[in-house]
Motif scaffolding. Structure first.
Motif, PDB file in Angstrom:
ATOM      1  N   ARG A 255       0.848  -1.195   0.000  1.00  0.00           N
ATOM      2  CA  ARG A 255       0.000   0.000   0.000  1.00  0.00           C
ATOM      3  C   ARG A 255       0.882   1.244   0.000  1.00  0.00           C
ATOM      4  O   ARG A 255       1.747   1.404   0.858  1.00  0.00           O
ATOM      5  CB  ARG A 255      -0.886   0.017   1.237  1.00  0.00           C
ATOM      6  CG  ARG A 255      -1.813  -1.186   1.359  1.00  0.00           C
ATOM      7  CD  ARG A 255      -3.107  -0.976   0.616  1.00  0.00           C
ATOM      8  NE  ARG A 255      -3.991  -0.070   1.321  1.00  0.00           N
ATOM      9  CZ  ARG A 255      -5.158   0.380   0.837  1.00  0.00           C
ATOM     10  NH1 ARG A 255      -5.542  -0.007  -0.365  1.00  0.00           N
ATOM     11  NH2 ARG A 255      -5.917   1.191   1.531  1.00  0.00           N
ATOM     12  N   ILE A 256       0.716   2.091  -1.021  1.00  0.00           N
ATOM     13  CA  ILE A 256       1.476   3.344  -1.088  1.00  0.00           C
ATOM     14  C   ILE A 256       0.497   4.500  -1.248  1.00  0.00           C
ATOM     15  O   ILE A 256      -0.612   4.340  -1.764  1.00  0.00           O
ATOM     16  CB  ILE A 256       2.480   3.342  -2.256  1.00  0.00           C
ATOM     17  CG1 ILE A 256       1.780   3.132  -3.603  1.00  0.00           C
ATOM     18  CG2 ILE A 256       3.555   2.290  -2.040  1.00  0.00           C
ATOM     19  CD1 ILE A 256       2.716   3.249  -4.809  1.00  0.00           C
ATOM     20  N   GLU A 257       0.930   5.668  -0.802  1.00  0.00           N
ATOM     21  CA  GLU A 257       0.068   6.853  -0.860  1.00  0.00           C
ATOM     22  C   GLU A 257       0.461   7.705  -2.066  1.00  0.00           C
ATOM     23  O   GLU A 257       1.599   8.158  -2.177  1.00  0.00           O
ATOM     24  CB  GLU A 257       0.198   7.674   0.424  1.00  0.00           C
ATOM     25  CG  GLU A 257      -0.783   8.843   0.492  1.00  0.00           C
ATOM     26  CD  GLU A 257      -0.711   9.567   1.826  1.00  0.00           C
ATOM     27  OE1 GLU A 257      -0.634  10.812   1.801  1.00  0.00           O
ATOM     28  OE2 GLU A 257      -0.715   8.884   2.881  1.00  0.00           O
ATOM     29  N   VAL A 258      -0.512   7.898  -2.962  1.00  0.00           N
ATOM     30  CA  VAL A 258      -0.299   8.686  -4.176  1.00  0.00           C
ATOM     31  C   VAL A 258      -1.354   9.783  -4.226  1.00  0.00           C
ATOM     32  O   VAL A 258      -2.549   9.497  -4.174  1.00  0.00           O
ATOM     33  CB  VAL A 258      -0.407   7.812  -5.451  1.00  0.00           C
ATOM     34  CG1 VAL A 258      -0.098   8.644  -6.690  1.00  0.00           C
ATOM     35  CG2 VAL A 258       0.519   6.614  -5.362  1.00  0.00           C
ATOM     36  N   TRP A 259      -0.919  11.051  -4.331  1.00  0.00           N
ATOM     37  CA  TRP A 259      -1.853  12.187  -4.308  1.00  0.00           C
ATOM     38  C   TRP A 259      -2.747  12.140  -3.067  1.00  0.00           C
ATOM     39  O   TRP A 259      -3.936  12.495  -3.125  1.00  0.00           O
ATOM     40  CB  TRP A 259      -2.730  12.195  -5.572  1.00  0.00           C
ATOM     41  CG  TRP A 259      -2.032  12.739  -6.783  1.00  0.00           C
ATOM     42  CD1 TRP A 259      -1.057  13.684  -6.829  1.00  0.00           C
ATOM     43  CD2 TRP A 259      -2.283  12.373  -8.140  1.00  0.00           C
ATOM     44  NE1 TRP A 259      -0.674  13.920  -8.112  1.00  0.00           N
ATOM     45  CE2 TRP A 259      -1.416  13.137  -8.947  1.00  0.00           C
ATOM     46  CE3 TRP A 259      -3.148  11.487  -8.762  1.00  0.00           C
ATOM     47  CZ2 TRP A 259      -1.387  13.043 -10.332  1.00  0.00           C
ATOM     48  CZ3 TRP A 259      -3.127  11.383 -10.135  1.00  0.00           C
ATOM     49  CH2 TRP A 259      -2.265  12.155 -10.910  1.00  0.00           C
ATOM     50  N   GLY A 260      -2.190  11.683  -1.959  1.00  0.00           N
ATOM     51  CA  GLY A 260      -2.959  11.603  -0.723  1.00  0.00           C
ATOM     52  C   GLY A 260      -3.955  10.459  -0.701  1.00  0.00           C
ATOM     53  O   GLY A 260      -4.763  10.352   0.223  1.00  0.00           O
ATOM     54  N   MET A 261      -3.900   9.565  -1.684  1.00  0.00           N
ATOM     55  CA  MET A 261      -4.847   8.459  -1.810  1.00  0.00           C
ATOM     56  C   MET A 261      -4.125   7.136  -1.585  1.00  0.00           C
ATOM     57  O   MET A 261      -3.024   6.917  -2.093  1.00  0.00           O
ATOM     58  CB  MET A 261      -5.461   8.496  -3.213  1.00  0.00           C
ATOM     59  CG  MET A 261      -6.356   7.322  -3.564  1.00  0.00           C
ATOM     60  SD  MET A 261      -7.036   7.493  -5.235  1.00  0.00           S
ATOM     61  CE  MET A 261      -5.557   7.485  -6.217  1.00  0.00           C
ATOM     62  N   LYS A 262      -4.718   6.249  -0.794  1.00  0.00           N
ATOM     63  CA  LYS A 262      -4.147   4.937  -0.552  1.00  0.00           C
ATOM     64  C   LYS A 262      -4.377   4.051  -1.775  1.00  0.00           C
ATOM     65  O   LYS A 262      -5.498   3.911  -2.258  1.00  0.00           O
ATOM     66  CB  LYS A 262      -4.786   4.284   0.673  1.00  0.00           C
ATOM     67  CG  LYS A 262      -4.550   5.013   1.983  1.00  0.00           C
ATOM     68  CD  LYS A 262      -3.070   4.998   2.374  1.00  0.00           C
ATOM     69  CE  LYS A 262      -2.862   5.667   3.723  1.00  0.00           C
ATOM     70  NZ  LYS A 262      -1.433   5.737   4.095  1.00  0.00           N
ATOM     71  N   THR A 263      -3.300   3.476  -2.291  1.00  0.00           N
ATOM     72  CA  THR A 263      -3.404   2.600  -3.443  1.00  0.00           C
ATOM     73  C   THR A 263      -2.694   1.284  -3.161  1.00  0.00           C
ATOM     74  O   THR A 263      -1.860   1.198  -2.252  1.00  0.00           O
ATOM     75  CB  THR A 263      -2.772   3.248  -4.692  1.00  0.00           C
ATOM     76  OG1 THR A 263      -1.359   3.364  -4.471  1.00  0.00           O
ATOM     77  CG2 THR A 263      -3.357   4.612  -4.980  1.00  0.00           C
TER      78      THR A 263
END
Length: 797
Positions: free
Chosen positions: A581-589
């Motif tokens: 799980r990584i955070e991209v643009w403040g979104m969990k992906t």
């Protein structure tokens, strides 16, 4: 005075061969030097003509990962205008990609269109033919165009006329400006009011916004007279720390407008030139003048020896040293200013082709003027002095008694050593250029031939004006009915492109300092199959892996990454990063797949970590693979379907291979320039060698006659005269090789992916120079070897 000029002209005609060689060398050297003077002057003049130029600054930024950023959020502009007392005005300037202009049923291509507030145009010295900044750009739907665009779109009668811009907005012409000079980083062919942009795009309405942005949305500041930019740098950098939740920028600074053209780290509105290029061009011009003068010195000294009796008789009849020096300077001036005239004609031709030789638009500027005339006069006087000084001193120093004894044995002291050194220096310069050119050609070929990690062949790209899924699918299906069309894929852009790069700060505990900037790519489900990019772990994206919930409570988006991103996250084995799980643009992906690395930038750049998302709302480009053997038919079908589905948009297809090759346009042009300069360097060097051989043959005429009387063959005479000169060329090669190796090592250090500098390049360059030198030497040596011994021993002309 008249008699001296008459004698000077007569001597120039009498020594026709030497005069021709001198004239050729000087013309080539001066012609290229004049061309380089125009180019350097032009590049250095960018935007210096604005009356407020010394007070105008561009805003530069650096993010917390050390990367340079081009975009300037509008919150920065607001702070500059409201909180910094030293700022007279601050404004944004937002450049657009090539747009389509629809007038009636006709659609035109429009380059160099911008969005700007009135304050931006008030900073610059623009010639307003109709309208004014405040009057013309204060309301939505207003646009200012230059007179050239007005002529193209409306035959010059443009005020009050309306048109459709990119099938997105209707605009009315409210002002006309004179076309901006070519030496400007602001090619403002069309300027749309900032209020129009705010009305069309919601993100530009928030004046307190400090995050995100487009690299073509840049900011400019006009300081008050006497104001220092340092307080603004400090205040902006302090303020950005209070907006870390919105922005990844770590610092801001104001860059003087005069430096903008030489900054290659930021996206330019036109083109940038590194400062070292200007210094290199100026140095090359000086070198050319220098080696052309060397030729003149060598050949003029040969002529002076042959004219020994003439000079001696003048001295016996009362001519003083000063008068003889004046005469020889007069002869030099005649040749130099004749060469200057012919060189100017050559330069006028070369400057017209300068854009093919270098990354410059100097050929579009006005090169002739008072400045050029002054330069030519000063250059002519300097070259006359440099070229004529040594021969004049040598000639005026002849002793009449010894000169009258023989025209072939006038003493010249250490002249031969000086001339040998000068010719060696010429060949050092020429061989450095040949080696650099060969290595440059190999590096350019490497750029074009290197496997980038994806298949780029036979792909046509077109921008998608409508990103709706139904229209997109219809476009694809109608294209696929033709056998000339093999595949169609959609995405934000192609795997490698110059523009439309999206970035995000990715947060993860495994990254340095907990975060790093990753490139974001929105891709279709068949994107990787289309470009033949292998999947190394996990699965590919599907249509349900959408990013429409980005920034909301729906934060379960599946994404893919490349191998570089996996390594940066701390995983050598791509399988192990799956499920991370990584955070991209403040979104969990969640990472569900890993693809093999490929080069997404030019080969100067290192591999970049990527995050791939299925973002159907942002598929801005269609990539179409065609049958390369049926290119014409395929392009016809694509154009027909485009015009049927998107009748209101400008159609402009391009080939991916051409787009990627354009990454290296500057390097290709520089190589072309080196080819020209290397050729001229070899030619001028050969002329200098011809002069030195002529000198030695003149000095050793009696010796050659004696050797022939004693039985020496023609071949032995040629060998006798040639071996010493070939030694000079070999010495030049020994000096040139390490210099060229160092220069190209520095040049190649800019590239992450580059060739090795191999020994055969030096061998080939040495062989080329030696071959040219051998031909030059042989011409005079064979002539001397075939001379009648009786003539040689007689000792007269």
């Amino acid at each position: 005075m008249f008699s001296y000029l008459k004698i000077a002209f007569r001597n120039v005609r009498k020594n026709g061969l030497y005069s021709f060689i001198n004239l050729t060398g000087l013309t080539l050297g001066l012609g290229v030097a004049i061309t380089l003077f125009w180019i350097v002057r032009f590049e250095y003049s960018f935007d210096r003509y604005h009356s407020k130029a010394e007070r105008i600054y561009r805003i530069r930024s650096t993010d917390k990962f050390g990367e340079k950023q081009s975009h300037v959020p509008y919150g920065v502009i607001k702070v500059l205008n409201e909180q910094l007392p030293g700022v007279e005005n601050a404004a944004s300037l937002y450049a657009q990609n090539e747009a389509g202009i629809k007038i009636g049923t006709a659609i035109y291509s429009q380059k160099n269109s911008f969005f700007a507030p009135p304050a931006m145009l008030e900073m610059l010295d623009l010639v307003w033919l109709e309208g004014s900044p405040v009057q013309s750009l204060s309301e939505p739907g207003k646009v200012v165009i230059d007179d050239e665009t007005a002529g193209k779109l409306f035959n010059g009668n443009a005020m009050g006329k309306s048109f459709r811009y990119n099938n997105d907005m209707d605009l009315t012409v409210s002002g006309i400006i004179k076309k901006v000079p070519v030496n400007s980083e602001f090619p403002l062919a069309m300027v749309i009011s900032w209020e129009t942009l705010k009305k069309a795009r919601e993100e530009f309405r928030n004046e307190n916004y400090w995050g995100g942005g487009d690299s073509m949305n840049q900011g400019f500041v006009l300081l008050k007279k006497g104001a220092d930019p340092e307080p603004a740098n400090k205040i902006l950098t302090d303020l950005v720390k209070t907006h870390q939740d919105e922005s990844t920028i770590a610092s801001y600074e104001l860059q003087p407008l005069a430096d903008m053209h030489f900054d290659t780290t930021k996206d330019p509105f036109k083109y940038s030139v590194p400062a070292w290029t200007i210094y290199t061009l100026a140095s090359i011009g000086l070198f050319l003048i220098f080696i052309a003068c060397i030729n003149y010195v060598n050949l003029a000294t040969v002529q002076s020896i042959q004219r020994g009796r003439e000079i001696a008789m003048r001295k016996v009849l009362g001519s003083g040293k000063t008068r003889l020096i004046f005469q020889f300077f007069g002869e030099t001036a005649i040749l130099v200013f004749t060469a200057l005239l012919m060189g100017s004609l050559l330069a006028s031709k070369l400057i017209g082709s300068s854009s093919q030789l270098l990354n410059t638009q100097a050929g579009e500027s006005q090169v002739w003027g008072a400045g050029t005339i002054v330069f030519l006069i000063v250059l002519g006087l300097i070259v006359t002095f440099l070229a004529g000084f040594y021969p004049a001193i040598v000639v005026s120093g002849f002793e009449p008694k010894r000169a009258l004894q023989s025209t072939k044995s006038v003493p010249v002291g250490r002249g031969i050593s000086l001339r040998s050194g000068l010719v060696t220096l010429q060949f050092v310069i020429a061989q450095v250029l040949v080696i650099c050119t060969l290595i440059g050609i190999r590096q350019i070929r490497y750029f074009y031939e290197k496997d980038l990690g994806f298949d780029k062949s036979g792909i046509v790209t077109v921008a998608m004006p409508d990103r709706g899924s139904h229209i997109r699918e219809r476009f694809k299906q109608e294209l696929m009915q033709y056998p000339e069309i093999r595949e169609v894929a959609f995405g934000l852009t192609t795997p490698a492109s110059k523009r439309n790069h999206w970035w995000s700060a990715v947060s993860d505990p495994n990254l340095p300092d907990g975060g790093e900037t990753f490139r974001i790519q929105h891709v279709d489900t068949n994107y990787f199959a289309f470009f033949r990019i292998p999947l190394v772990a996990g699965r590919k994206l599907t249509a349900v892996d959408t990013t429409r919930g980005m920034g909301t409570s729906v934060e379960n988006t599946d994404v893919m990454i490349n191998e570089k991103a996996a390594r940066d996250l701390g995983y050598r084995d791509p399988q192990q990063v799956l499920g991370r799980r990584i955070e991209v643009w403040g979104m969990k992906t969640t990472v569900v797949g890993v693809v093999k690395d490929y080069n997404s930038e030019d080969l100067k750049s290192k591999l970049i970590p990527h995050v791939y998302m299925y973002g159907s709302w942002n598929f801005q480009l269609a990539s179409i693979r065609i049958d390369p053997n049926k290119k014409t038919a395929a392009l016809t079908h694509i154009g027909e379907k485009w015009k049927a589905i998107f009748p209101n948009n400008y159609y402009k297809p391009s080939f991916l291979e051409d787009d990627i090759n354009s990454f290296y346009e500057s390097e290709q042009k520089l190589t072309n320039f080196l080819k020209l300069f290397a050729t001229i360097g070899i030619v001028i060097g050969s002329l200098g060698l011809f002069g030195l051989v002529s000198f030695v043959v003149t000095q050793r005429t009696k010796e050659i006659g004696v050797r022939k009387v004693l039985g020496a063959t023609g071949a032995s005479i040629v060998n006798l005269l040639s071996k010493d000169f070939l030694k000079l060329v070999l010495v030049a090669f020994a000096i040139a090789s390490p210099i060229a190796w160092y220069l190209m090592k520095q040049f190649l250090s800019e590239y992450t992916f580059k060739i090795d500098i191999e020994p055969w390049v030096f061998v080939l360059a040495g062989a080329v120079s030696t071959g040219v030198a051998l031909v030059t030497i042989s011409v005079q040596s064979i002539r001397a070897a075939m001379m009648n011994p009786a003539e040689s021993l007689r000792g007269n002309d």
